[in-house]
Design a protein around this motif. Structure first.
Motif, PDB file in Angstrom:
ATOM      1  N   MET A  15       4.319   3.003   9.936  1.00  0.00           N
ATOM      2  CA  MET A  15       3.616   4.114  10.225  1.00  0.00           C
ATOM      3  C   MET A  15       2.520   4.532   9.138  1.00  0.00           C
ATOM      4  O   MET A  15       1.719   4.989   9.581  1.00  0.00           O
ATOM      5  N   THR A  16       2.949   4.420   7.990  1.00  0.00           N
ATOM      6  CA  THR A  16       1.988   4.921   6.636  1.00  0.00           C
ATOM      7  C   THR A  16       0.845   4.067   7.034  1.00  0.00           C
ATOM      8  O   THR A  16      -0.367   4.349   6.943  1.00  0.00           O
ATOM      9  N   HIS A  17       0.975   2.891   7.269  1.00  0.00           N
ATOM     10  CA  HIS A  17      -0.078   1.857   7.185  1.00  0.00           C
ATOM     11  C   HIS A  17      -1.234   2.201   8.502  1.00  0.00           C
ATOM     12  O   HIS A  17      -2.378   2.505   8.369  1.00  0.00           O
ATOM     13  N   ASN A  18      -0.558   2.374   9.489  1.00  0.00           N
ATOM     14  CA  ASN A  18      -1.275   2.637  10.763  1.00  0.00           C
ATOM     15  C   ASN A  18      -1.820   3.897  11.037  1.00  0.00           C
ATOM     16  O   ASN A  18      -3.067   3.945  11.465  1.00  0.00           O
ATOM     17  N   VAL A  19      -1.288   5.123  10.323  1.00  0.00           N
ATOM     18  CA  VAL A  19      -1.659   6.487  10.584  1.00  0.00           C
ATOM     19  C   VAL A  19      -2.842   6.773   9.407  1.00  0.00           C
ATOM     20  O   VAL A  19      -3.879   7.090   9.998  1.00  0.00           O
ATOM     21  N   TRP A  20      -2.651   6.045   8.345  1.00  0.00           N
ATOM     22  CA  TRP A  20      -3.668   6.731   7.033  1.00  0.00           C
ATOM     23  C   TRP A  20      -4.274   5.638   6.302  1.00  0.00           C
ATOM     24  O   TRP A  20      -5.402   5.735   5.882  1.00  0.00           O
TER      25      TRP A  20
ATOM     26  N   SER B  32       0.836   0.768   1.610  1.00  0.00           N
ATOM     27  CA  SER B  32       1.840   1.244   2.713  1.00  0.00           C
ATOM     28  C   SER B  32       3.213   1.490   2.136  1.00  0.00           C
ATOM     29  O   SER B  32       3.764   2.490   2.509  1.00  0.00           O
TER      30      SER B  32
ATOM     31  N   GLY C  15       5.365   5.112   1.944  1.00  0.00           N
ATOM     32  CA  GLY C  15       6.618   5.091   2.206  1.00  0.00           C
ATOM     33  C   GLY C  15       7.659   5.765   1.493  1.00  0.00           C
ATOM     34  O   GLY C  15       8.352   6.447   1.733  1.00  0.00           O
TER      35      GLY C  15
ATOM     36  N   TYR D  88       1.736  12.451  -1.035  1.00  0.00           N
ATOM     37  CA  TYR D  88       1.834  11.400  -0.123  1.00  0.00           C
ATOM     38  C   TYR D  88       0.565  11.007   0.376  1.00  0.00           C
ATOM     39  O   TYR D  88       0.105   9.738   0.661  1.00  0.00           O
TER      40      TYR D  88
END
Length: 364
Positions: A1-6, A77, A81, A125
Motif C-alpha cells: 500500500m505504501t509503495h502504490n499509494v505514495w 516502501s 510501512g 509517514y
C-alpha cells in the motif's frame, strides 16, 4: 500500500533518500559528507533534481544497514510501512509503561488522535522521516531501563542516535544513568558506540568536523530557525534560553530521586521541551517528539476534566498552524505550553500520585 499509494507518486522526494544514498556511498568507501546528493523533487514544471546532504551521523549507516542494502523503491516502501506501524504502536507502548488501564474504546480513540489528529505523526509517514522511529527507541529504552535490562536499553539508546538532536537527548539520558549508577547501560552503550565509531573512521576517516560543518550548511540552506527568533528585542531570546535551561535543571533536581519507571519519562519530557526551545529547527518536523510528554500529561491529568480539553487542543493545534502557515509560532508556543503543564503536573504528581506509586513499586 505504501509503495502504490505514495512512493511511486513522489519519486525520491523523501527525507529518507539522502540518507539511503549517502549510506550506500559510504559503504562503497566514499565520504558522504563530501558530496552533494541529487534528490528528485516534483515541481509545477515536472521533476527536477536539487542538491541535498547526508547530514546524519555516520553510525546510521550501520544501524539501519538492511534498508541501505535494498533497492530504493523497496527500501522506502518498507520504511514507510514501519513508520505507520510505529505511529500506531507508540500510544499502546506509552500507556502500557504508565500502567494506564484504558477500555478498548478509549484506547482506540487515544490511538486515533495520536496517529491522525496529531498531524506531525502523519507528516513523518508522508515524508519518510526518522523522528517517530527515534521516539520509539526512547520509549523502548525507558521500558528496558525500568525493567533492569541493560543491554536492550543500551541498544535502544544506540539506535536513538541517528539524528543530531537525538544525540543530545541520548547524552542527557546517559548522564542521568551515570548519576544514578546504572553502569551497565552506559558501559554497553559506550562499547557499542565506540565500535561503530571506529568502524566508520576506518571506512571514511575522522568525519566529525565535516559532520559539524555540514550541519551548519544544512541549517543555513534549509532556513533553520530558533524558537526564540519570534522575540524581536535582542536580549529576550538570551533571557528565554537561560530561563528554559534553568527550568530544565530545576525540574531534573525534582525528579532525580524517582524510581527508573517514573524518572525516565519525566526526564524525557523535560529534555524534549528544552531541546525544542533552544536548538535550531528546520520547519516543525521535530515537534513529533512532543507526543511523549503529551501522552504523559494526558495520563497525569486523567482525573482532572478541566485540563484534558486543552491537551486535546494541543494535539489538534498542528492543523491550525498548518492552515495559517506559521510554524515559527508553533515552534515557540507549543513547547512552552507543554513546559508549563509539566511544571504544574509535577506538583500534582508529587502530592497525589507519588506516594501510591512508590508503594506499588516497593510491593512489586
Amino acid at each position: 500500500m505504501t509503495h502504490n499509494v505514495w512512493v511511486v507518486q513522489r519519486g525520491e522526494g523523501f527525507d529518507f533518500f539522502p540518507r539511503w544514498y549517502g549510506a550506500r556511498v559510504m559503504l562503497a568507501g566514499t565520504n558522504p559528507y563530501e558530496i552533494d546528493i541529487l534528490q528528485e523533487v516534483t515541481t509545477t514544471d515536472g521533476p527536477v533534481y536539487v542538491p541535498d546532504y547526508f547530514f546524519y551521523p555516520a553510525q546510521v549507516t550501520y544501524l539501519l544497514l538492511p534498508f541501505w542494502l535494498l533497492p530504493w523503491s523497496v527500501s522506502i516502501s518498507l520504511w514507510g510501512g514501519l513508520l505507520l506501524i510505529i505511529a500506531i504502536a507508540l500510544p499502546l507502548l506509552i500507556t502500557n509503561r504508565l500502567q494506564w488501564r484504558l477500555s478498548p474504546l478509549m484506547l482506540s480513540l487515544l490511538t486515533f488522535i495520536s496517529v491522525f489528529v496529531f498531524r506531525h505523526m502523519m507528516n513523518v509517514y508522508v515524508l519518510g522521516q526518522f523522528t517517530s522511529f527515534i521516539l520509539l527507541c526512547f520509549v523502548i529504552a525507558w521500558w528496558q531501563i525500568s525493567e533492569g535490562h541493560p543491554l536492550p536499553a543500551a541498544l535502544a539508546l544506540l539506535f536513538a542516535t541517528i539524528r543530531p538532536e537525538s544525540i543530545i537527548i541520548t547524552a542527557v539520558i546517559l548522564l542521568d544513568l551515570l548519576l544514578n549508577r546504572r553502569w551497565k547501560v552506559v558501559g554497553w552503550w559506550s562499547g557499542l558506540m565506540g565500535g561503530l565509531f571506529l568502524l566508520s573512521v576506518f571506512q571514511i576517516g575522522f568525519w566529525i568536523p565535516q559532520f559539524i560543518s555540514g550541519f551548519q550548511v544544512y541549517s543555513d540552506e534549509k532556513g533553520a530557525s530558533y524558537a526564540t527568533d519570534l522575540l524581536q528585542i535582542d536580549i529576550l531570546p538570551v533571557v528565554l534560553v537561560v530561563l528554559v535551561i534553568g527550568w530544565g535543571l530545576w525540574m531534573y533536581t525534582q525528579v532525580r530521586s524517582l524510581p527508573d519507571r517514573w524518572r525516565v519519562p519525566w526526564l524525557l519530557s523535560i529534555v524534549i521541551v528544552v531541546i525544542l526551545l533552544i536548538l535550531p529547527q528546520t520547519n516543525n518536523y521535530t515537534l513529533v517528539y512532543l507526543l511523549l510528554p503529551l501522552l504523559f500529561l494526558t495520563w497525569l491529568y486523567r482525573s482532572q476534566w478541566w485540563s484534558l480539553p486543552l491537551l486535546f487542543v494541543i494535539l489538534c493545534s498542528p492543523w491550525l498552524f498548518f492552515a495559517i502557515d506559521n510554524f515559527e509560532v508553533e515552534q515557540l508556543i507549543t513547547p512552552l505550553t507543554i513546559g508549563g503543564y509539566l511544571t504544574a503536573g509535577w506538583f500534582t504528581f508529587k502530592k497525589q500520585l507519588l506516594p501510591s506509586l512508590r508503594t506499588n513499586d516497593t510491593v512489586s
